[in-house]
Design an enzyme around this catalytic site. Structure first.
Site, PDB file in Angstrom:
ATOM      1  N   GLY A  86       0.730  -1.309   0.048  1.00  0.00           N
ATOM      2  CA  GLY A  86       0.027   0.006   0.006  1.00  0.00           C
ATOM      3  C   GLY A  86       1.018   1.375   0.034  1.00  0.00           C
ATOM      4  O   GLY A  86       2.048   1.139   0.335  1.00  0.00           O
ATOM      5  N   GLY A  91       3.634   7.861   3.236  1.00  0.00           N
ATOM      6  CA  GLY A  91       4.468   6.966   3.002  1.00  0.00           C
ATOM      7  C   GLY A  91       4.044   5.934   2.359  1.00  0.00           C
ATOM      8  O   GLY A  91       3.076   5.529   1.742  1.00  0.00           O
ATOM      9  N   ASP A 209      -6.788  10.883  12.262  1.00  0.00           N
ATOM     10  CA  ASP A 209      -7.060  10.477  10.719  1.00  0.00           C
ATOM     11  C   ASP A 209      -7.810   9.362  10.634  1.00  0.00           C
ATOM     12  O   ASP A 209      -7.592   8.492   9.910  1.00  0.00           O
ATOM     13  CB  ASP A 209      -5.516  10.179  10.187  1.00  0.00           C
ATOM     14  CG  ASP A 209      -5.742  10.292   8.619  1.00  0.00           C
ATOM     15  OD1 ASP A 209      -6.680  10.763   8.293  1.00  0.00           O
ATOM     16  OD2 ASP A 209      -4.766   9.813   8.122  1.00  0.00           O
TER      17      ASP A 209
END
Lengths: 814, 171
Positions: A86, A91, A209
């Site tokens: 991913g 990052g 988040d």
């Protein structure tokens, strides 16, 4: 809109525009900006000036190092990277295997944007990793390792969750069974997510988040939250030297976050609400979308809509309320409501009762904000006790009855700024921006964590206590302010006293009540001159802090609380002219100082307290008629703070008190007839005051400054420097006049000016400038009469007015 | 200072007084010419207090970078004090690295105020200036410490510099 922008925004815009201009070739740069800012002539002028400045010769290194781009490391720590699984803004995520041969372990490794290794960053990582390691929850993917690779890439190892993110899972989930069964399953998943988030909040970690992509559904059908706390780490790694920045996923962020607020619990709740909306309605929020219709309206299937309408709509609406105060106070409360729906109990979000809770929350929030803010900005109120001032009055007036009014007048000036801060806060929360930011960011972290009535009531009591303290010290005409202050303190006491009874194990409650009682004793002594009551209150305060200390011997709050109470006792003793007892107590306190616990929390307070004891000691001796013996104590008080000032340059409390102590030394020398040192110390006080005035303007500083100036002026005249003395006094009075002119409606500012006229007149008399002295006396006389026309004049003002009226009479009338 | 790779901010707080002593000495020494170079001060403090010359290059850069804010604070405090003692004689300074006839000299306190304004408007660019001015880092070193590319840092410096020079010309 150039017309509406502030200076700061404008500067930023100019720089950014200049940056853009630099992208143009030098020969066409001017042309370009004339075109780009055709309708903003001052922008063009500013940019042209910058181009000229840019071309000014100076050294600008121009050789370039090629910046090597970093490739992902092959391995980090004991893990070998296997496969990229991913990527994202912050990052890449790799599947990795432990390959030290000890045991098989597959993990997810998150590589962060390459950022240079710095020791500061590593410290931060260490701290955060310890924090994150505290989280043990079945619905949270654990972050168990991390570091910085040899290539300088920060990395984290997390539980590998093999399953789809929540939105993909939900979209693909087969609606086997009825819509109701499906929704119940989804509500249970949402419940687990809320539980996990609450667990993190209790460990003081916000996710910052939350979004469906960060919630994975494992093969067992359980949600697992990933990337917890990483937002913080990313922000730090991004640039530790600058303000924190957080990864941008605005779609799920709360309105206050979008406005630039820090991540908070309320913000996580908002994101949870948005996730829940998508999970229940099947329609996920899209990028850029802000307002959402109720889940029941968003759902495509009518059967589903019918079930959603009502309770579940209300739960989503409450979690996504625009005002953070109206959201669920905790993720736990949100989970409870989901459980209530599953168990067919009434949902709190739909009850009229929740308003009460929300209000209560907001109220608590405000009080807490008030108390924290006051603790931060109470430059004077919480530590500079009235006593520091009243010896000044004592010395000047030498009459106990008059002393009190003078004290009150001065104390009032010293904390006017505090009151000013408090007023807007209690209303709109619009206080001095920085303090508010600091206070509320802490509050938001804490809000929703403190559950149960005891803590809430304690917080309220603390708020009342601080407010009462502030009111008490800002009392203006009559005794109304003191009454308000006393009422607030009594409310604090009423809240605390029963809790102290009911929770004998909570020593913190005893400490807090002790503090409130100490403050009440100040009001009793100075506002009502009820010295016996002051002593009774101090006795109770002392008993409480002693009890707390007996339970928790090393407790810093209790130890320092006791010390404060003793300072209160010293003040009252000096107030009563019980000098011998004050001296004995001060001596005892000074001896005990060595056994006070050393803690960071009281590091700033401690020198102030130690100096306070020396000062009271000096006062005691002074009133025993031993001015010579009092000198070393006042000087010691000054020296203690000199040390503190070196360590804390910007501590206004320290600097203000130093001025007052230097002033005290000067007046004692003056009494002793030693004008040389008296002048020297007065000069020191004036210089300290000037430095302080450079970076702090407040009534407190103003007051200290005039005290010092007028003393200095008097001494200059007495030592034959009449010209300079009069000039000094005039400039001190002038400052007060300006303060009064700047705020024509303030009685305080006006009386401050009138009070200052008396010593000015005395300096003029001393300098044998009779006519000028008479003119000043007449001005003061008129001023007092005008100010209190048709009103009762407080004692202190009345005394001053009387003296000035007598002076006018001596002058032979106007 | 065996653990040269650990420089938490606390360290600088602990040595605050020592910094001040060095700053005071430098100010006293240089007051004859009434002009000082903040970067010299930073280096001198670092050499005297932390045996800077024994550090390797990367340690040295990090050390100076972290101390920039502290140096700035110390310097302004000391300049204020100095001025109070010397009855308002302003302390002048020079643009880092500039020849005296090139970019001129300016009042250090003014400079600090202008820099604070820049900080409000644009913390990133102001940070570069702080590093350059108070820690004496080269742009390459700043790029290294911040993890930004050299071209970014150079551009930030150039914009900030033009803005500062322009502002200072009005002070």
């Amino acid at each position: 809109m150039p017309g509406a922008e502030g200076a700061t925004e404008r500067r930023k815009r100019i720089m950014d525009a200049f940056d853009a201009a630099l992208d143009q070739p030098p020969e066409t740069r001017t042309e370009w900006l004339e075109g780009a800012f055709a309708d903003e002539p001052d922008m063009i002028a500013a940019l042209k000036a910058m181009i000229r400045a840019d071309e000014a010769p100076t050294i600008l290194p121009d050789h370039v190092d090629p910046t090597a781009s970093l490739v992902p490391p092959e391995r980090v720590g004991v893990y070998r990277m296997v496969e990229l699984i991913g990527g994202g803004g912050m990052g890449e995520v790799w599947l990795a295997e432990r390959d030290d041969g000890l045991f098989d372990h597959r993990v997810a490794i998150k590589l962060m944007r390459p950022s240079l290794y710095s020791p500061e960053l590593e410290d931060f990582f260490d701290r955060e990793r310890r924090l994150l390691a505290r989280m043990r929850h079945p619905n949270i993917a654990r972050l168990f390792d991390g570091g910085v690779s040899v290539e300088g890439v920060p990395w984290f190892a997390m539980d590998l969750v093999e399953g789809p993110p929540l939105d993909e899972w939900a979209d693909a989930a087969e609606t086997s069974g009825s819509a109701k069964q499906d929704l119940e399953k989804r509500a249970r998943i949402a419940c687990s997510i809320c539980d996990a988030v609450h667990h993190a909040h209790r460990n003081l970690i916000v996710h910052a988040d939350l979004k469906p992509q960060n919630i994975l559904i494992d093969p067992a059908g359980e949600p697992k939250l990933v990337d917890f706390g990483i937002a913080d780490l990313v922000a730090a790694a991004d640039d530790p030297a600058l303000a924190k920045r957080y990864p941008n996923t605005p779609t799920y962020a709360s309105p206050e976050r979008l406005d630039g607020g820090q991540p908070s619990i309320a913000d996580d709740i908002f994101a949870l609400g948005t996730v829940l909306h998508g999970l229940l309605s099947g329609r996920w929020i899209e990028k850029g979308e802000r307002a959402l219709s109720a889940p029941s309206e968003a759902a495509a299937d009518p059967a589903r809509s019918n079930i959603l309408r009502g309770d579940l709509d209300a739960i989503v609406a409450r979690a996504r309320a625009a005002d953070p105060g109206e959201r669920y106070a905790s993720a736990d409360a949100m989970a409870n409501d989901l459980k209530a729906w599953l168990e067919k109990r009434p949902v709190e979000a739909r009850q009229g009762g929740w308003r009460y809770h929300a209000d209560r929350f907001v109220r608590r929030h405000k009080w807490l904000a008030a108390s924290v803010a006051v603790a931060l900005i109470a430059v004077v109120a919480t530590t500079i006790t009235i006593s520091v001032l009243y010896w000044r009055a004592e010395r000047a007036l030498a009459a106990a009855e008059e002393r009190f009014e003078e004290v009150r007048g001065m104390a009032r000036y010293m904390v006017v700024d505090l009151y000013d801060e408090l007023e807007p806060l209690a209303g709109a929360g619009d206080m001095r921006a920085r303090v508010a930011d600091v206070a509320s960011s802490y509050l938001e972290r804490l809000s929703g964590l403190a559950s149960g009535d005891v803590d809430l009531r304690k917080e309220l009591a603390v708020g009342y206590g601080r407010v009462g303290r502030a009111y008490g010290l800002t009392a203006t005409n009559g005794t109304r302010g003191f009454e308000q202050g006393e009422q607030a303190l009594q409310r604090a006491e009423e809240l605390l006293a029963p809790m102290v009874e009911a929770h004998p194990e909570r020593h913190d409650l005893k400490v807090e009540l002790s503090r409130i009682l100490s403050w009440r004793s100040s009001i009793a002594a100075y506002a009502r001159s009820d010295v016996p009551e002051a002593h009774r209150l101090l006795d109770r305060a002392l008993a409480l802090s002693d009890a707390a200390l007996a339970e928790v011997p090393g407790d810093a709050d209790a130890a320092y609380g006791r010390w404060q109470t003793m300072l209160g006792r010293l003040d009252v003793l000096v107030f009563e002219n019980r000098g011998a007892e004050a001296v004995a107590l001060a001596e005892d306190q000074q001896r005990r100082a060595a056994s006070l616990p050393v803690t960071e929390r009281y590091a700033a307070m401690r020198p102030l307290m130690e100096a306070g004891v020396e000062n009271a000691w000096g006062d005691g001796l002074y009133y025993l008629g031993r001015p010579r013996d009092s000198l070393p104590h006042y000087q010691q008080a000054y020296r203690i703070l000199e040390g503190a000032r070196e360590r804390r340059q910007a501590d206004v409390r320290v600097r203000t008190r130093m001025i007052l102590y230097a002033y005290a030394v000067s007046t004692v020398y003056q009494d002793l007839g030693e004008r040389g040192p008296a002048l020297e110390w007065a000069r020191l006080a004036v210089e300290d005051a000037r430095i302080l005035a450079q970076f702090e303007t407040s009534p407190a500083v103003d007051q200290a400054m005039s005290l010092a100036s007028l003393q200095y002026a008097t001494l200059l005249v007495e030592t034959g420097q009449a010209e300079q003395g009069v000039a000094e006094a005039r400039s001190a009075v002038e400052r007060r006049r300006q303060t009064a002119a700047a705020d024509p409606n303030s009685d305080d500012a006006r009386s401050g000016y009138l009070f200052a006229l008396k010593p000015y007149m005395q300096v003029l008399e001393l300098a044998r400038r009779r006519d000028e002295a008479c003119a000043v006396a007449r001005e003061a006389d008129r001023g007092w009469t005008d100010l209190y026309r048709g009103r009762d004049m407080p004692t202190g003002q009345a005394r001053d007015a009387r003296i000035m009226a007598e002076a006018v009479a001596r002058c032979g009338g106007s | 200072m065996a653990q040269g790779d650990k420089w938490p901010e606390r360290m600088f707080e602990r040595y605050y007084d020592d910094y001040r002593a060095v700053a005071r000495a430098v100010l006293a020494r240089d007051s004859a010419r009434e002009r000082i170079q903040p970067t010299e001060l930073a280096h001198e403090a670092a050499i005297r207090l932390f045996k800077l010359e024994k550090m390797d290059v990367s340690q040295r850069t990090h050390f100076l970078s972290l101390s920039a804010r502290v140096m700035r604070q110390v310097l302004v405090d000391e300049v204020r004090r100095h001025r109070a003692q010397k009855r308002q004689a302003p302390v002048l300074t020079e643009w880092p690295g500039a020849e005296p006839e090139e970019a001129g000299t300016f009042d250090l306190e003014n400079f600090d105020q202008v820099l604070s304004r820049l900080q409000e408007a644009d913390p990133e660019r102001a940070w570069v200036v702080e590093q350059r001015f108070y820690a004496g880092l080269t742009l390459e070193e700043i790029a290294e410490v911040s993890g930004r590319s050299l071209s970014t840092v150079k551009r930030q410096w150039r914009v900030a510099r033009a803005w500062l020079l322009e502002e200072l010309s009005h002070e």
